[in-house]
Design a protein around this motif. Sequence first.
Motif, PDB file in Angstrom:
ATOM      1  N   HIS A 171       0.822  -1.596   0.279  1.00 12.68           N
ATOM      2  CA  HIS A 171       0.001  -0.541  -0.158  1.00 12.68           C
ATOM      3  C   HIS A 171       1.469   1.265   0.104  1.00 12.68           C
ATOM      4  O   HIS A 171       0.895   2.013  -0.542  1.00 12.68           O
ATOM      5  N   SER A 174       1.628   1.926  -3.119  1.00 10.79           N
ATOM      6  CA  SER A 174       1.576   2.424  -4.483  1.00 10.79           C
ATOM      7  C   SER A 174       1.399   3.762  -4.295  1.00 10.79           C
ATOM      8  O   SER A 174       0.855   4.814  -5.102  1.00 10.79           O
ATOM      9  N   TRP A 177       3.734   5.940  -5.395  1.00  5.49           N
ATOM     10  CA  TRP A 177       3.782   5.691  -6.637  1.00  5.49           C
ATOM     11  C   TRP A 177       2.664   7.128  -7.814  1.00  5.49           C
ATOM     12  O   TRP A 177       3.008   7.725  -8.249  1.00  5.49           O
ATOM     13  N   GLU A 178       1.800   7.016  -6.511  1.00  3.97           N
ATOM     14  CA  GLU A 178       0.669   8.287  -6.992  1.00  3.97           C
ATOM     15  C   GLU A 178       1.458   9.756  -6.505  1.00  3.97           C
ATOM     16  O   GLU A 178       1.259  10.445  -7.433  1.00  3.97           O
ATOM     17  N   LEU A 339       4.595  -5.926  -5.204  1.00  3.45           N
ATOM     18  CA  LEU A 339       2.864  -5.226  -5.094  1.00  3.45           C
ATOM     19  C   LEU A 339       2.415  -6.431  -5.460  1.00  3.45           C
ATOM     20  O   LEU A 339       1.142  -6.964  -5.177  1.00  3.45           O
ATOM     21  N   HIS A 343      -0.585  -7.998  -3.819  1.00  2.00           N
ATOM     22  CA  HIS A 343      -1.820  -8.304  -4.514  1.00  2.00           C
ATOM     23  C   HIS A 343      -2.326  -9.881  -3.978  1.00  2.00           C
ATOM     24  O   HIS A 343      -3.371 -10.102  -3.765  1.00  2.00           O
ATOM     25  N   THR A 420      -7.061  -2.134  -8.054  1.00  2.00           N
ATOM     26  CA  THR A 420      -6.287  -1.265  -7.617  1.00  2.00           C
ATOM     27  C   THR A 420      -4.621  -1.655  -7.540  1.00  2.00           C
ATOM     28  O   THR A 420      -4.510  -0.794  -7.808  1.00  2.00           O
ATOM     29  N   PHE A 421      -4.945  -2.796  -7.222  1.00  2.00           N
ATOM     30  CA  PHE A 421      -3.851  -3.845  -7.093  1.00  2.00           C
ATOM     31  C   PHE A 421      -2.877  -3.739  -8.910  1.00  2.00           C
ATOM     32  O   PHE A 421      -1.916  -3.278  -9.308  1.00  2.00           O
ATOM     33  N   VAL A 424      -2.196  -0.023 -10.754  1.00  6.83           N
ATOM     34  CA  VAL A 424      -0.877   0.222  -9.942  1.00  6.83           C
ATOM     35  C   VAL A 424       0.377  -0.925 -10.758  1.00  6.83           C
ATOM     36  O   VAL A 424       1.214   0.452 -11.786  1.00  6.83           O
TER      37      VAL A 424
END
Length: 456
Positions: A171, A174, A177-178, A339, A343, A420-421, A424
């Motif tokens: 998380h 992620s 990354w955003e 990730l 996931h 979402t995973f 991403v």
Amino acid sequence: MASTTLSVLSLNCWGLGVLSKRREERLHAIAHYLAATDYDIVGLQELWLFEDFDYLKSVTKDVFPYAKYFYRSVSMPSTNGSRSVLEIFALFHSGVLGSGLAILARYPITSTSYHRFSLNGHPLEILRGDYYVGKGAASACIQHPVGGIVEVFNTHLHADYDVKTDKHHGHRLSQAWEITKLVRASARQGRHVIALGDYNSAPTTLVYSLLTSYARLTDIWLETHPVSSIPTADLTPASSLLHLGITCDSPLNHWTNPRLPRGPLGDRLDYIFYFRTAHLRCRSALVVCTEPDLQLQCHLSDHFGVEARFEISPAPAAEPVPDPAAATSAILDQVLVILGAHHAVARSKHRGLVYAFLILTPLTLVFWILTAVLASIEATRPPAVPIIAVVGGLMTAACAAGAVIALVCGFVAGHEEDRTFREVVEEVERARVRVETIAQEEGEEEREIESETRLL
């Protein structure tokens, strides 16, 4: 004459309503501390309660007579023609409990926005609260009188509650990354970019590598403090503040939990990153708020603050954003591995909750029917009926509540996390392909130059 400097502070206030010790006293002291500083921009994290923000506003209002409240921000317009030290406040609302983020600025804030992270914990982790506060990245565009627009991003990433297992690493990656996408998009618009906050990540983590390699952000601490030649084993808690920039879990801080497995010196979790250009350069960086408050006889927070001072000049309307370095490909490969692993764990957890829903739903019906049947059979013995009704009702209610929770957390939140995973991972894979393509093109250009040089 307008100043060509820009001073910035980032501080985690540790303002949890019930869990933070001496919260009200400390937050009041922080307000008075800020009112006496010369910072141009302040980013605060964990400012959870409105009364704490309101007190901070009132303290600065007494010193600087500017005040106007907005739903998403509070500004201080002039009433006597003077300017305040902290003229404009921006408090960001998100999630059920709020983001806990605030941005204070000496210069006018022209616009604000809030980007809520797509992955942010799990709804079953109620006591940790990350899911319910709606963590994200707050941004404010600030009009510097010389440098023009400075976009400041303030964030607080998901905590690693268990340092050994770090179940939320996926998380947090992620979220990082955003942030990389946000800062690169801002830089493409010709803005000065500063990204500060509590990243809950040490400098050796993938989160840090992603921000500095892919987003091409510069860490103000490493820029102004070359790697120390002193072995870490020879550093003391005091010298580690100067050489390593330790901000959290320092033995010097009154609020540090000695049972936390972060090592004898603590960690550097709080950062001020920026997009380094010829028009924005960091000149100095310090760890601040390291001394106990004289009146309270304790530190202002369980984190120390980070201060940066920049030289700023007008930026061109648009400046090319450098492509990620070729070495970023290896970092993105590691990100994809993490990730993918998280996931898979998330999908397994969601399947378990869906199975629980499928089991609890018929059990609810069974207990309801049994309660009704047994109550009717024992109707001739009145003392037994209330007992059957209470026990049967409790079992029915417990199964029904469990079924609803399993449905919401396993199916609704679970599907959202799964998608979402996937999104991403696809974005990171595309970025990796682009980085590799750029590296190949650069390699071909270098080979062509070498061949032409040999011919000459």
